[in-house]
Write a protein that holds these residues in place. Structure first.
Motif, PDB file in Angstrom:
ATOM      1  N   ASP A  52       0.935  -1.166  -0.094  1.00  0.00           N
ATOM      2  CA  ASP A  52      -0.046   0.027  -0.029  1.00  0.00           C
ATOM      3  C   ASP A  52       0.883   1.118  -0.104  1.00  0.00           C
ATOM      4  OD1 ASP A  52      -1.791   1.959   0.388  1.00  0.00           O
ATOM      5  OD2 ASP A  52      -2.855   1.030   1.719  1.00  0.00           O
ATOM      6  N   LEU A  53       1.449   1.693  -1.098  1.00  0.00           N
ATOM      7  CA  LEU A  53       2.042   2.790  -1.273  1.00  0.00           C
ATOM      8  C   LEU A  53       1.597   4.151  -0.689  1.00  0.00           C
ATOM      9  CD1 LEU A  53       3.436   1.869  -4.857  1.00  0.00           C
ATOM     10  CD2 LEU A  53       5.033   2.165  -2.801  1.00  0.00           C
ATOM     11  N   GLU A  54       0.540   4.353  -0.881  1.00  0.00           N
ATOM     12  CA  GLU A  54      -0.280   5.671  -0.247  1.00  0.00           C
ATOM     13  C   GLU A  54       0.065   5.681   1.142  1.00  0.00           C
ATOM     14  OE1 GLU A  54      -4.118   6.248  -1.710  1.00  0.00           O
ATOM     15  OE2 GLU A  54      -3.422   6.406  -4.060  1.00  0.00           O
ATOM     16  N   ALA A  55      -0.091   4.508   1.818  1.00  0.00           N
ATOM     17  CA  ALA A  55      -0.112   4.599   3.339  1.00  0.00           C
ATOM     18  C   ALA A  55       1.357   4.959   3.662  1.00  0.00           C
ATOM     19  CB  ALA A  55      -0.594   3.072   3.833  1.00  0.00           C
ATOM     20  N   LYS A  56       2.382   4.728   2.681  1.00  0.00           N
ATOM     21  CA  LYS A  56       3.689   4.769   3.103  1.00  0.00           C
ATOM     22  C   LYS A  56       4.212   6.310   2.534  1.00  0.00           C
ATOM     23  CE  LYS A  56       6.989   1.718   1.910  1.00  0.00           C
ATOM     24  NZ  LYS A  56       7.585   0.428   1.442  1.00  0.00           N
ATOM     25  N   GLY A  57       3.212   7.134   2.047  1.00  0.00           N
ATOM     26  CA  GLY A  57       3.476   8.407   1.494  1.00  0.00           C
ATOM     27  C   GLY A  57       4.209   8.357   0.238  1.00  0.00           C
ATOM     28  N   ARG A  58       3.675   7.459  -0.524  1.00  0.00           N
ATOM     29  CA  ARG A  58       4.524   7.511  -1.799  1.00  0.00           C
ATOM     30  C   ARG A  58       3.246   7.084  -2.887  1.00  0.00           C
ATOM     31  NH1 ARG A  58       9.705   3.217  -1.178  1.00  0.00           N
ATOM     32  NH2 ARG A  58      10.839   4.293   0.403  1.00  0.00           N
ATOM     33  N   THR A  59       3.709   7.306  -4.059  1.00  0.00           N
ATOM     34  CA  THR A  59       2.732   7.257  -5.302  1.00  0.00           C
ATOM     35  C   THR A  59       2.883   6.097  -6.061  1.00  0.00           C
ATOM     36  OG1 THR A  59       4.292   8.484  -6.794  1.00  0.00           O
ATOM     37  CG2 THR A  59       2.631   9.766  -5.539  1.00  0.00           C
ATOM     38  N   VAL A  60       1.644   5.632  -6.459  1.00  0.00           N
ATOM     39  CA  VAL A  60       1.704   4.589  -7.285  1.00  0.00           C
ATOM     40  C   VAL A  60       2.569   4.506  -8.469  1.00  0.00           C
ATOM     41  CG1 VAL A  60       0.067   2.866  -8.745  1.00  0.00           C
ATOM     42  CG2 VAL A  60      -0.665   3.664  -6.582  1.00  0.00           C
ATOM     43  N   GLY A  61       3.357   3.940  -8.899  1.00  0.00           N
ATOM     44  CA  GLY A  61       4.353   4.133  -9.905  1.00  0.00           C
ATOM     45  C   GLY A  61       3.865   3.646 -11.450  1.00  0.00           C
ATOM     46  N   LYS A  62       4.734   3.660 -12.527  1.00  0.00           N
ATOM     47  CA  LYS A  62       4.347   3.280 -13.827  1.00  0.00           C
ATOM     48  C   LYS A  62       5.532   2.435 -14.122  1.00  0.00           C
ATOM     49  CE  LYS A  62       1.625   7.377 -15.323  1.00  0.00           C
ATOM     50  NZ  LYS A  62       1.571   8.324 -16.289  1.00  0.00           N
ATOM     51  N   PRO A  63       5.079   1.081 -14.619  1.00  0.00           N
ATOM     52  CA  PRO A  63       6.108   0.088 -14.882  1.00  0.00           C
ATOM     53  C   PRO A  63       6.913   0.584 -16.085  1.00  0.00           C
ATOM     54  CG  PRO A  63       4.078  -0.667 -15.742  1.00  0.00           C
ATOM     55  CD  PRO A  63       3.870   0.817 -14.922  1.00  0.00           C
ATOM     56  N   GLY A  64       8.192   0.180 -16.248  1.00  0.00           N
ATOM     57  CA  GLY A  64       8.955   0.511 -17.494  1.00  0.00           C
ATOM     58  C   GLY A  64      10.220   1.272 -17.130  1.00  0.00           C
ATOM     59  N   GLY A  65      11.192   1.328 -18.132  1.00  0.00           N
ATOM     60  CA  GLY A  65      12.413   2.179 -18.094  1.00  0.00           C
ATOM     61  C   GLY A  65      13.586   1.490 -17.447  1.00  0.00           C
ATOM     62  N   LYS A  66      14.417   2.026 -17.259  1.00  0.00           N
ATOM     63  CA  LYS A  66      15.589   1.664 -16.690  1.00  0.00           C
ATOM     64  C   LYS A  66      16.504   2.667 -15.883  1.00  0.00           C
ATOM     65  CE  LYS A  66      18.735   3.119 -20.838  1.00  0.00           C
ATOM     66  NZ  LYS A  66      19.614   2.421 -21.655  1.00  0.00           N
TER      67      LYS A  66
END
Length: 628
Positions: A52-66
């Motif tokens: 639960d990222l929001e509970a950790k004060g973080r945002t839900v991310g987007k997959p991909g990249g390096k």
């Protein structure tokens, strides 16, 4: 009793890590994965670790990249297994020990540990992970004399005895000791854990008990191994990331062996973590590790050549890194270094010379040396006043912290320092004002340095001038760490400079091994540590009362049953260090620069350390994602 509740109430279900049924989530496929792979519902466990990222004060991310990062030597590719920090149990950012790869651990009486794996969990090659992998490790590797001639390691021993191992079902195993074993779970959470499981389906082909003898012989010849055991040990590579055929449970896996200068670590499509929106972690597809000259890495980071960099950066690089932020579109975060001290001067209490040995073990002598150092001046000159002057001990962020541990005998008081040196009989001086020892030699202390940190050399130059005021001469001797260790073994090392205690943020549940003479690689007391490690066959039995008591306390911790017992033990050990000034710490809390370019969910304030911490690991690098 659930183990998390036995450690500290309320840790089993945290707001950030939710072990829940897969049916509650609508899983999403990760773009760009090999289309021949099974669907995500078949790749993740039926009870994945839901973050639960929001509970950790973080945002839900987007997959991909390096993520591009720089390493100073090829073997640092192994850090991918540190930073990924997938562990059976691991520390969260509150230093709580929580399940990770495991669904749960039951602990009874501090000695019976029942480990529950996640149903449907798979290795990075898609093969099931479960009880057989634990059985293979315990029965066929660590209990096999050909593969482990030294016998069971300390974390698998309680009061000198190994455990009874049982497979209860396909996802459950149990370790039962006759006595409590508080060392077991913290060991599993280390930056370099023992990996008490192995991919049995892969390694059995190299084991004499299961493999085809002809195949084993051919494979052994390829790597110039004399028989099956060294071949197996070479293939069994859970940490170093050298065997690209070795399946893994980590978020990123090395699948290519095409370069020793640029390493490509690819996402594990069978990773056991998902976010609360149904996206499988890690977010980032690849971690690219490029080898560069360590001395050039700060400049390369400033030029924007790294997306995420802390390795080979230190406090002295902060100014130049800050200057490059605007032009190269990155941020320099300043994390808290978790060492007990950034710089610590270490008297060798087991030095061979009898006159020096008597002095080094004289508490008033060590107090005088400590009182003769102006730590506030050192902090201002070397760290712009941003550190904390004081002893080498636990930091304020540790639940074991007490202010006196930092300040006791650490104030600058040359008058008292001189009085203490007079009191112990060092009243005669030579023509240069340097005190004379009992045998007439001048009190000239040679402090050896590995030559790896310029700031240590600079600190010794300042201490040299301060100690001159109390009649003590200091001579810094450049050396190398291997030479220093050899001189500690022979007893010729008099004093050294090093960083402080590796873990400056311990809880009572973490073993106090750095604070007791139980390790032979410690510069402060090699001979005592060697005695403990060899069970009396080498080194010297401690014959100094504080060391004897520290040994008793460490042994008591190893057989303790409750957090309360362990807290009392830790507090007494820390009090002994504060009272005795065993290490002469200078400044702690020095900041570690972390360059962040185009990567989200990296905290601007964090902790940076090895154990606990795993560098980026405790902040869950699998949750970082690319902004663009």
């Amino acid at each position: 009793m659930k183990f998390l509740n036995s450690v500290r109430a309320g840790l089993f279900l945290t707001v950030a890590l939710i072990a829940g049924p897969l049916a509650a989530l609508e899983l999403k496929e990760t773009p760009g994965l090999d289309p021949s792979l099974p669907p995500v519902a078949e790749r993740v466990p039926s009870d994945p670790l839901i973050v639960d990222l929001e509970a950790k004060g973080r945002t839900v991310g987007k997959p991909g990249g390096k993520i591009d990062t720089l390493i100073g030597r090829a073997k640092d590719v192994r850090l991918i297994n540190v930073w990924g920090y997938a562990r059976l149990v691991g520390y969260n950012e509150q230093l709580e020990l929580v399940p990770d790869i495991l669904a749960n651990v039951d602990v009874e009486d501090g000695r019976i540990f029942t480990l529950h794996t996640r149903a449907g969990h798979k290795w990075s090659d898609g093969h099931p992970f479960g009880a057989e992998d634990f059985r293979y490790f315990f029965e066929d590797i660590v209990s096999n004399e050909s593969l482990t001639p030294s016998g069971l390691p300390p974390y698998l021993l309680a009061n000198g005895k190994g455990p009874k191992f049982e497979v209860l079902d396909e996802t459950t195993v149990r370790f039962t000791w006759d006595s409590p074993n508080p060392l077991f779970l913290p060991e599993l959470a280390k930056s370099r854990p023992p990996f008490i499981y192995r991919p049995a389906h892969y390694l059995k082909q190299f084991h004499e008990k299961y493999g085809d003898p002809d195949v084993i012989a051919k494979e052994a010849a390829k790597v110039k191994a004399r028989d099956w055991a060294p071949l197996h040990n070479k293939k069994d590579d859970m940490y170093n990331a050298q065997n690209v055929d070795m399946p893994s449970l980590q978020p990123w896996v090395r699948n290519r062996d095409d370069s020793d200068l640029r390493f490509v670590l690819e996402r594990n499509p069978y990773y056991h973590r998902v976010d609360s929106t149904g996206q499988q972690l890690p977010y980032v597809d690849e971690i690219i590790m490029t080898v560069a000259d360590g001395k050039l890495i700060p400049a390369k980071a400033q030029a924007g050549e790294s997306n995420l960099q802390a390795r080979n950066l230190n406090f002295a690089d902060i100014t130049v890194l800050k200057k490059g932020e605007k032009d190269n579109d990155y941020v320099t975060a300043l994390w808290s270094n978790t060492k007990g001290a950034e710089i610590s001067i270490l008297p060798n209490l087991t030095v061979k010379d009898p006159v020096w040995r008597e002095l080094m073990r004289n508490t008033k002598f060590r107090h005088a040396l400590s009182l003769g150092i102006d730590r506030n001046l050192l902090n201002r000159v070397l760290f712009f006043g941003l550190g904390t002057p004081g002893n080498d001990t636990v930091l304020a962020s540790s639940p074991l912290y007490k202010a006196e541990f930092t300040t006791k005998w650490a104030e600058y008081d040359p008058e008292q320092a001189n009085a203490l040196l007079d009191e112990i009989g060092l009243t005669k001086r030579n023509g240069n004002g340097i005190r004379l020892m009992s045998d007439g030699r001048p009190l000239e202390i040679i402090v050896e340095t590995a030559g790896e940190e310029q700031v240590q050399d600079d600190a010794l130059e300042l201490v040299k001038e301060m100690w001159k005021e109390i009649g003590v001469a200091l001579f810094a001797k450049p050396s190398q760490r291997d030479n220093m260790r050899e001189r500690a073994i022979t007893g010729d090392l008099l004093m050294s400079v090093w960083s402080g205690f590796e873990n400056g943020i311990p809880t009572s549940e973490m073993p106090p091994e750095d604070f007791a003479p139980v390790r032979g690689d410690a510069f402060s007391w090699h001979k005592w540590g060697d005695y403990f490690e060899t069970q009396g066959e080498g080194g010297e039995k401690p014959d100094w009362a504080p060391a004897e008591r520290l040994m008793e306390l460490y042994t008591a911790w190893l057989s303790s049953r409750t957090p309360e017992e362990r807290t009392e033990i830790w507090e007494e050990m820390l009090q002994i260090h504060a009272d005795e000034t065993i290490h002469i710490g200078l400044v702690s809390g020095v900041r570690q620069p972390v360059v962040i370019k185009n990567v989200e969910n990296v905290p601007l304030e964090g902790i940076y350390g090895w154990d606990p911490g795993a560098h980026f690991g405790i902040h869950r690098m699998d949750e970082f994602y690319m902004a663009k």
